[in-house]
Design an enzyme around this catalytic site. Sequence first.
Site, PDB file in Angstrom:
ATOM      1  N   GLY A 115       0.842  -1.199   0.000  1.00 27.38           N
ATOM      2  CA  GLY A 115       0.000   0.000   0.000  1.00 27.38           C
ATOM      3  C   GLY A 115       0.870   1.241   0.000  1.00 27.38           C
ATOM      4  CB  SER A 116       0.015   4.756   0.642  1.00 28.65           C
ATOM      5  OG  SER A 116      -0.475   4.654   1.957  1.00 28.65           O
ATOM      6  CB  THR A 117       5.209   5.785   1.418  1.00 33.25           C
ATOM      7  OG1 THR A 117       5.614   5.229   0.163  1.00 33.25           O
ATOM      8  CG2 THR A 117       6.434   6.008   2.285  1.00 33.25           C
ATOM      9  CB  VAL A 131      -0.938   3.005   5.203  1.00 32.45           C
ATOM     10  CG1 VAL A 131      -1.445   1.851   6.043  1.00 32.45           C
ATOM     11  CG2 VAL A 131      -2.047   4.018   4.998  1.00 32.45           C
ATOM     12  CD  GLU A 182       6.841  -5.631  -2.233  1.00 29.28           C
ATOM     13  OE1 GLU A 182       6.954  -4.809  -3.170  1.00 29.28           O
ATOM     14  OE2 GLU A 182       7.682  -6.524  -2.029  1.00 29.28           O
ATOM     15  CB  CYS A 207       2.866   0.117  -7.126  1.00 33.93           C
ATOM     16  SG  CYS A 207       3.212  -1.564  -7.658  1.00 33.93           S
TER      17      CYS A 207
END
Length: 491
Positions: free
Chosen positions: A221-223, A225, A243, A277
């Site tokens: 997910g996002s950096t 979170v 990731e 991504c």
Amino acid sequence: MELGIKAWARSRNLSCRVVVIVLLSSPLTKSFQAAMASFKEIVDRARAAFQSGRTRSVEFRKQQLLQLKKMYEENRQTFLDAVHSDLRKPKLEATLFETGFAEKDLDFLLTRVEDCLKPQEVAPVMPQDKCLIYKDPYGVVLVMGAWNYPLQLSLIPAAGAIAAGNAVIIKPSEVAPATAAAIAKLVPQYLDKECFHVVCGGVAETTELLKQRFDYIFYTGSTGVGKIVRDAANKFLTPTTLELGGKCPCYVDQTADLDIATRRILWGKLFNLGQTCIAPDYIMCPKAVEGEIVAKAKEILKEWYGDSLEKNPDLCRIVAERHVDRLAGYLNSGKVVVGGKYDKESKWVEPTILVDVKENSKVMQDEVFGPILPILNYEKYQDAINFIKKGEKPLAMYVFSKQQNVVDAFLSQVSSGGATINDTLHHAANPNLPFGGVGHSGMGAYHGDYTIDTFLHKKSVLIRNFDSAPEKMLSLRYPPYTDEKLKILSA
Ligand code: NAD
């Protein structure tokens, strides 16, 4: 399998899909709080199952992976329908990068499952010793998936963790509710109900879930979170794979075949409507190259999608209205030369190219994660490299050039998670290559053998006997320490 959310849902006669939606939109109720309390029960059950030792047996692991294969074979259409409902993913994209991708990875895991836990013998320092690397599954693994490839991002790591002998709790993304519901419904029908669990829910539930103790967390997910997950993991010193995302640069020079380069860039950008991504986030090229790319892009888009792109079934939709708003906010970061239309209600953003974009404009501050392609101009490749190096380390980097020195300069000077030269996305599709980020784009890697490796602790083991001959030599290490002993031991 006793899902916390599922149990709560059953008590209220709701389906998992409905539950996911309810959880996203309503304040927490008492019974839901009770369901959250049962996250502990789920983790405890998974741990008890792991500690019983059965997840380690080759037969069990093989049988569970074959069950997963059966699940894909018997429910391919259900999964394709789910990802279509969540993102309007075209069948070809969903087959190649969701069901097909997951099934291929599973076939690869099946070829490794017999051997992957066998201890590996390595050369000893003292000839009479035996030295081995034992492969230990970590225990209870939490896999948290993201919404953009909602099936494979949850199930590929989960399959790797199973192949490596772990118990697994899967948390699919609530932002793709149809796929989350399909996973929550089907996984318990095929896999062992004590060892493997699916938990659904949004931020509140995940926050509760992360309070539990896991032995490994695999997060996609996002950096932002990712940092929350890492903080939660720190409490128990739980190892993590993160990731994450970020801006993936794409450099093009005048030596590249610009027709082919533009096709390959547009394909990588428009797959999943830019919500990938490793999608090329922005182009960097000399001004003269820019004109040709823009002209070719107009021709290619017409050739691929005709005149009314918004009606074309080969393009996905943006996952949520808030992301349409976010993307629309980038349109005045430069001059729109291709596309530029959007419609919040139908979650549509047209493939768009922006020129005259400044390095510090809004579109260059965030990961675009949509079909908007800004172009920055650099006459010298070294200036482009310097710009990339000023930012966070990218998840992927793309270079289109026939000049080896230029390619070498990018590869040797830029630290990125991965790279493809003269195409986009493809380094992620080879199971022999580790896939992952570096710095803010992530830590750890998976795919193929690397997926199994991720979920195994390598335990160093030295086995020595009580024979008297080596003991004589070994006794030199005992006090009293003398210069003579030091001389012999350091020779
Ligand atoms: P998302 O919203 O689906 O979140 C991912 C997971 O985090 C979900 O399980 C979600 O429930 C959980 N989550 C969300 N907010 C949380 C919070 N506040 N606390 C605890 N858990 C929370 O996905 P996203 O974050 O929007 O994903 C998009 C990002 O993921 C992009 O940056 C993209 O580049 C990156 N991504 C990376 C990869 C990769 O393999 N490196 C793959 C896909 C996506």
